[in-house]
Design a protein around this motif. Structure first.
Motif, PDB file in Angstrom:
ATOM      1  N   GLY A 149     -26.007   2.307  -1.158  1.00  0.00           N
ATOM      2  CA  GLY A 149     -25.285   3.276  -1.953  1.00  0.00           C
ATOM      3  C   GLY A 149     -24.688   4.374  -1.176  1.00  0.00           C
ATOM      4  O   GLY A 149     -24.117   5.382  -1.427  1.00  0.00           O
ATOM      5  N   LEU A 150     -24.823   3.838   0.221  1.00  0.00           N
ATOM      6  CA  LEU A 150     -24.102   4.794   1.252  1.00  0.00           C
ATOM      7  C   LEU A 150     -22.464   4.974   0.965  1.00  0.00           C
ATOM      8  O   LEU A 150     -22.071   6.146   1.160  1.00  0.00           O
ATOM      9  CB  LEU A 150     -24.517   4.525   2.600  1.00  0.00           C
ATOM     10  CG  LEU A 150     -23.750   5.116   3.802  1.00  0.00           C
ATOM     11  CD1 LEU A 150     -24.678   6.641   3.868  1.00  0.00           C
ATOM     12  CD2 LEU A 150     -24.031   4.332   5.077  1.00  0.00           C
ATOM     13  N   ALA A 151     -22.043   3.892   0.908  1.00  0.00           N
ATOM     14  CA  ALA A 151     -20.381   3.952   0.872  1.00  0.00           C
ATOM     15  C   ALA A 151     -19.848   2.658   0.142  1.00  0.00           C
ATOM     16  O   ALA A 151     -19.408   1.835   0.677  1.00  0.00           O
ATOM     17  CB  ALA A 151     -19.685   4.128   2.259  1.00  0.00           C
ATOM     18  N   PRO A 152     -20.109   2.508  -1.124  1.00  0.00           N
ATOM     19  CA  PRO A 152     -19.647   1.611  -1.983  1.00  0.00           C
ATOM     20  C   PRO A 152     -18.070   1.529  -1.995  1.00  0.00           C
ATOM     21  O   PRO A 152     -17.261   2.254  -1.928  1.00  0.00           O
ATOM     22  CB  PRO A 152     -20.121   2.006  -3.341  1.00  0.00           C
ATOM     23  CG  PRO A 152     -21.421   2.911  -3.165  1.00  0.00           C
ATOM     24  CD  PRO A 152     -20.825   3.667  -2.073  1.00  0.00           C
ATOM     25  N   GLY A 153     -17.995   0.122  -2.037  1.00  0.00           N
ATOM     26  CA  GLY A 153     -16.373  -0.343  -1.925  1.00  0.00           C
ATOM     27  C   GLY A 153     -16.236  -1.796  -2.165  1.00  0.00           C
ATOM     28  O   GLY A 153     -17.132  -2.517  -1.881  1.00  0.00           O
ATOM     29  N   LYS A 154     -15.208  -2.160  -2.879  1.00  0.00           N
ATOM     30  CA  LYS A 154     -14.907  -3.366  -3.193  1.00  0.00           C
ATOM     31  C   LYS A 154     -14.379  -4.440  -1.861  1.00  0.00           C
ATOM     32  O   LYS A 154     -14.504  -5.575  -2.215  1.00  0.00           O
ATOM     33  CB  LYS A 154     -13.626  -3.510  -4.337  1.00  0.00           C
ATOM     34  CG  LYS A 154     -14.154  -2.859  -5.615  1.00  0.00           C
ATOM     35  CD  LYS A 154     -13.193  -3.019  -6.640  1.00  0.00           C
ATOM     36  CE  LYS A 154     -13.904  -2.404  -8.072  1.00  0.00           C
ATOM     37  NZ  LYS A 154     -12.708  -2.443  -9.314  1.00  0.00           N
ATOM     38  N   ASP A 155     -13.690  -3.723  -1.156  1.00  0.00           N
ATOM     39  CA  ASP A 155     -13.165  -4.462   0.298  1.00  0.00           C
ATOM     40  C   ASP A 155     -13.745  -3.578   1.313  1.00  0.00           C
ATOM     41  O   ASP A 155     -13.823  -2.530   1.476  1.00  0.00           O
ATOM     42  CB  ASP A 155     -11.795  -4.623   0.009  1.00  0.00           C
ATOM     43  CG  ASP A 155     -11.088  -3.670  -0.238  1.00  0.00           C
ATOM     44  OD1 ASP A 155     -11.248  -2.569   0.610  1.00  0.00           O
ATOM     45  OD2 ASP A 155     -10.191  -3.557  -1.297  1.00  0.00           O
ATOM     46  N   VAL A 156     -13.362  -4.272   2.385  1.00  0.00           N
ATOM     47  CA  VAL A 156     -13.771  -3.569   3.779  1.00  0.00           C
ATOM     48  C   VAL A 156     -12.836  -2.532   4.014  1.00  0.00           C
ATOM     49  O   VAL A 156     -13.134  -1.263   4.667  1.00  0.00           O
ATOM     50  CB  VAL A 156     -13.659  -4.404   4.985  1.00  0.00           C
ATOM     51  CG1 VAL A 156     -14.664  -5.701   4.850  1.00  0.00           C
ATOM     52  CG2 VAL A 156     -12.061  -5.297   5.083  1.00  0.00           C
ATOM     53  N   VAL A 157     -11.621  -2.239   3.501  1.00  0.00           N
ATOM     54  CA  VAL A 157     -10.758  -1.350   3.853  1.00  0.00           C
ATOM     55  C   VAL A 157     -11.488   0.202   2.887  1.00  0.00           C
ATOM     56  O   VAL A 157     -11.316   1.276   3.372  1.00  0.00           O
ATOM     57  CB  VAL A 157      -9.131  -1.467   3.501  1.00  0.00           C
ATOM     58  CG1 VAL A 157      -8.560  -0.038   3.567  1.00  0.00           C
ATOM     59  CG2 VAL A 157      -8.658  -2.493   4.122  1.00  0.00           C
TER      60      VAL A 157
END
Length: 218
Positions: A149-157
């Motif tokens: 949950g530190l830095a959720p995101g759908k892709d690496v960018v």
């Protein structure tokens, strides 16, 4: 995670490893560039096995160019995609000599113009060789960022953008190394070692486990 939790997260990682660095072996920005080029879809162990011998023979753009693809091949043929990587090394050396006086450029634009160098590789070079506060999101960092949950995101960018915003500034320089090492040895893909994890109390992962495999992992 809120700011206090994120700061605690990195304070724990720092206490455990005050001076993190890459596991790739190198003694110059150029050696690091070649090692990172070789490390795509390969382990650092396999890359170091080849570069230990290669760099004793040739560790400058001109020396590697003089070896040629066939001369470099025996040192890297145990590494995945070695033919493509060997070609990229030769092309990169030529560009460095023709456009950068044989030096590794210090800008993202110039780095990404080199064959085989994408955003992730450029970030590694900028961070590790030149001390820039960049984060190269690989599969390990992507997994750790989403699981905890530190830095959720759908892709690496997206994950990179979130990390650059959410990592407290005092930890930004070393965050790349802490996160990749944590993903490589503790927050592993199939069987994370939650029972040994120093940041487990802060982690939001819903399938924490002490034994067995994790299903549906990132």
């Amino acid at each position: 995670m809120n700011l206090e939790q994120r700061r605690s997260f990195f304070e724990l990682l720092k206490a455990n490893n005050p001076q993190p660095t890459t596991e790739l072996e190198y003694s110059s920005p150029f050696e690091l560039l070649i090692a990172v080029l070789l490390s795509a879809q390969a382990t650092d162990v396999s890359v170091n096995k080849g570069t230990r011998k290669l760099f004793k023979i040739a560790n400058t753009p001109q020396a590697l160019l003089n070896l040629g693809e066939e001369g470099v091949r025996p040192y890297i043929q145990h590494i995945g995609l070695f033919r493509t990587k060997g070609k990229h090394i030769q092309e990169t050396c030529k560009i460095l000599l023709e456009q950068h006086q044989g030096e590794v450029p210090r800008t993202r634009e110039a780095l990404e113009a080199l064959p085989g160098v994408g955003r992730k590789t450029a970030n590694v070079i900028l961070n590790t060789a030149f001390g820039e506060p960049t984060i190269a999101v690989d599969t390990h960092i992507f997994r750790v960022s989403n699981r905890t949950g530190l830095a959720p995101g759908k892709d690496v960018v997206m994950v990179e953008a979130q990390l650059m915003k959410r990592v407290p500034k005092e930890f930004l320089q070393d965050a790349h190394h802490w996160l990749i090492l944590h993903g490589r040895y503790t927050c592993t893909a199939r069987n994370p070692h939650c029972q040994e994890c120093i940041v487990e109390p802060l982690c939001r992962f819903k399938q924490k486990t002490g034994k067995g495999k994790v299903r549906g992992d990132i």
